[in-house]
Design an enzyme around this catalytic site. Structure first.
Site, short mmCIF file in Angstrom:
data_model
loop_
_atom_site.label_atom_id
_atom_site.label_comp_id
_atom_site.label_asym_id
_atom_site.label_seq_id
_atom_site.Cartn_x
_atom_site.Cartn_y
_atom_site.Cartn_z
CB VAL A 142 9.75 6.94 -3.29
CG1 VAL A 142 10.33 8.34 -3.17
CG2 VAL A 142 8.67 6.90 -4.36
CG ASN A 183 4.73 10.37 7.28
OD1 ASN A 183 5.84 9.88 7.10
ND2 ASN A 183 3.65 9.64 7.41
CG ASN A 226 6.56 5.50 7.68
OD1 ASN A 226 6.23 4.34 7.93
ND2 ASN A 226 7.13 5.86 6.54
CB CYS A 277 11.50 3.06 8.93
SG CYS A 277 10.64 4.37 8.15
CG LEU A 279 11.16 6.51 3.34
CD1 LEU A 279 11.74 5.70 4.51
CD2 LEU A 279 9.79 7.05 3.72
CE LYS A 287 8.75 14.59 -1.46
NZ LYS A 287 9.20 13.37 -2.05
CG ASN A 313 3.24 2.63 5.19
OD1 ASN A 313 3.40 2.71 3.97
ND2 ASN A 313 3.87 3.41 6.05
N GLY A 328 -4.00 8.16 -1.25
CA GLY A 328 -2.61 8.22 -1.70
C GLY A 328 -2.46 7.99 -3.19
N GLY A 357 -5.92 2.97 2.01
CA GLY A 357 -5.54 1.83 1.20
C GLY A 357 -6.52 1.71 0.05
C1 LIG Z 1 4.88 6.80 -3.79
C2 LIG Z 1 4.46 6.58 -2.37
C3 LIG Z 1 5.21 7.16 -1.35
C4 LIG Z 1 4.83 6.96 -0.01
N1 LIG Z 1 5.55 7.55 0.99
C5 LIG Z 1 5.15 7.43 2.28
C6 LIG Z 1 5.82 8.13 3.33
O1 LIG Z 1 6.78 8.87 3.10
N2 LIG Z 1 5.38 7.95 4.60
C7 LIG Z 1 4.30 7.14 4.89
O2 LIG Z 1 3.94 7.00 6.06
N3 LIG Z 1 3.64 6.49 3.90
C8 LIG Z 1 4.02 6.63 2.62
N4 LIG Z 1 3.32 5.98 1.62
C9 LIG Z 1 2.14 5.15 1.96
C10 LIG Z 1 0.83 5.90 1.75
O3 LIG Z 1 0.76 7.06 2.57
C11 LIG Z 1 -0.38 4.99 2.05
O4 LIG Z 1 -0.30 4.51 3.38
C12 LIG Z 1 -0.46 3.77 1.13
O5 LIG Z 1 0.00 4.09 -0.17
C13 LIG Z 1 -1.88 3.18 1.03
O6 LIG Z 1 -2.82 4.13 0.55
P1 LIG Z 1 -3.20 4.26 -1.03
O7 LIG Z 1 -3.57 2.88 -1.51
O8 LIG Z 1 -4.33 5.25 -1.09
O9 LIG Z 1 -1.98 4.76 -1.73
C14 LIG Z 1 3.69 6.16 0.29
C15 LIG Z 1 2.95 5.59 -0.77
C16 LIG Z 1 3.31 5.80 -2.08
C17 LIG Z 1 2.47 5.19 -3.17
#
Ligand SMILES: Cc1cc2nc3c(=O)[nH]c(=O)nc-3n(C[C@H](O)[C@H](O)[C@H](O)COP(=O)(O)O)c2cc1C
Length: 306
Positions: free
Chosen positions: A71, A99, A127, A130, A73, A45, A193, A266, A244
């Site tokens: 969410v 992260n 990340n 932000c 963060l 996270k 992201n 993710g 993604g």
């Molecule tokens: C619920 C949720 C929480 C996420 N929290 C973070 C995070 O804390 N830090 C980060 O760099 N990316 C975060 N992401 C982005 C994911 O790591 C990823 O880059 C993005 O969802 C695309 O991949 P996916 O389509 O496989 O989910 C989050 C994504 C989701 C869905």
């Protein structure tokens, strides 16, 4: 079986499949559900200087072929992570990528300084999607100068482990951001992201999510992610982790063909918590069926159209 071993920024992984940041808890929560030991690496996270409570509910909503989340963060803060989560994570036997995020340049440096003092981590992932509170809340990753400042500060704070920078897709030209991150000291890049989005409840005439807008992820964003990974791997020479919408072995192969060294999974963990742990085996079978000896040999071998 095909060789899945992958090396990225000098770190050896047993497979190129990594659990994505913010979608796999601190890496400990999935222990009873999935064989976490089969995953190439786990991204934690997002970790901040101080604990954060996150946004009001609802925090996630399903969209066509995807998910929108806000969410906010939520996390225990970097010091509690080192004290309470990291000791147990060390026993999992899977490399851990921390992260890191912040709202000011100094926040990134401070979180990294705390992590530099801790054992049991393989890499850092910044990340930069932000809001920069000193620049009207514009994302660090949406402005090359602010991105450079954040990455340079992070670079100055770490020398123990490789530094990945996770790029935002909410930009005009992601190659410009990729180059800025590399010139400022990134050892590797992660992308993408989430994409900014809004889900509307027409009957209530309000946004669906408690925070208003959110980040779009899941299969809906895969074509955007593949395009950006392809662009960035052609524009820079550092290793790239692509993500993604990945849920199947064929999805993984598509990202490797576009030049990714590794991938992250993710949103798929939200509908199948064992997806990321099962993917390495499925990837091995897929490559065997194709007569491909290793995952690494696919990297960047996408042919021209026609
Ligand atoms: C619920 C949720 C929480 C996420 N929290 C973070 C995070 O804390 N830090 C980060 O760099 N990316 C975060 N992401 C982005 C994911 O790591 C990823 O880059 C993005 O969802 C695309 O991949 P996916 O389509 O496989 O989910 C989050 C994504 C989701 C869905």
């Amino acid at each position: 079986m095909a060789d899945l071993r992958t090396s990225i920024c000098g770190v050896e992984l047993r497979s190129p499949v990594i659990a994505a940041g913010g979608t796999f808890g601190y890496g400990l929560e999935f222990g009873g559900i999935a064989d976490v030991g089969s995953i190439g690496a786990i991204v934690t996270k997002g970790l901040s200087r101080e604990p954060m409570a996150g946004n009001p509910a609802p925090r996630v909503t399903e969209t066509a072929s995807g998910m929108l989340n806000a969410v906010g963060l939520q996390n225990v803060g970097v010091r509690a992570f080192v004290r309470e989560k990291l000791p147990a994570l060390r026993h999992v036997g899977t490399p851990v990528i921390a992260n890191v995020f912040g709202f000011r340049v100094e926040d990134y440096a401070e979180v990294l300084r705390v992590l530099e003092g801790a054992g049991g981590l393989a890499m850092y992932e910044l990340n930069v999607s932000c809001p920069n509170t000193r620049h009207g809340g514009l994302e660090f990753g949406a402005d090359a100068r602010q991105l450079s400042r954040a990455v340079s500060a992070a670079r100055a704070a770490v020398d123990r482990r490789p530094l990945l920078v996770k790029l935002s897709p909410n930009v005009t030209d992601i190659r410009e951001m990729a180059r800025a991150a590399v010139e400022s000291g990134a050892d590797g890049l992660s992308l993408i992201n989430t994409l900014r989005g809004l889900a509307v409840d027409a009957r209530a005439r309000r946004p669906v999510l408690g925070a208003g807008s959110g980040g779009l992820s899941g299969p809906a964003i895969k074509p955007v992610a593949l395009h950006m990974v392809h662009q960035v791997t052609q524009a820079t020479s550092v290793p790239v982790i692509g993500m993604g919408g990945i849920a199947t072995a064929e999805d993984v192969v598509e990202f490797l063909l576009c030049g990714a060294t590794c991938v992250q999974v993710g949103t798929a963990s939200f509908w199948d918590p064992a997806r990321v742990a099962n993917l390495p085996g499925e990837l091995g079978s897929y490559l065997d069926a194709q007569g491909t000896a290793s995952a690494a040999e696919l990297r960047g071998t996408l042919l021209s159209p026609g």
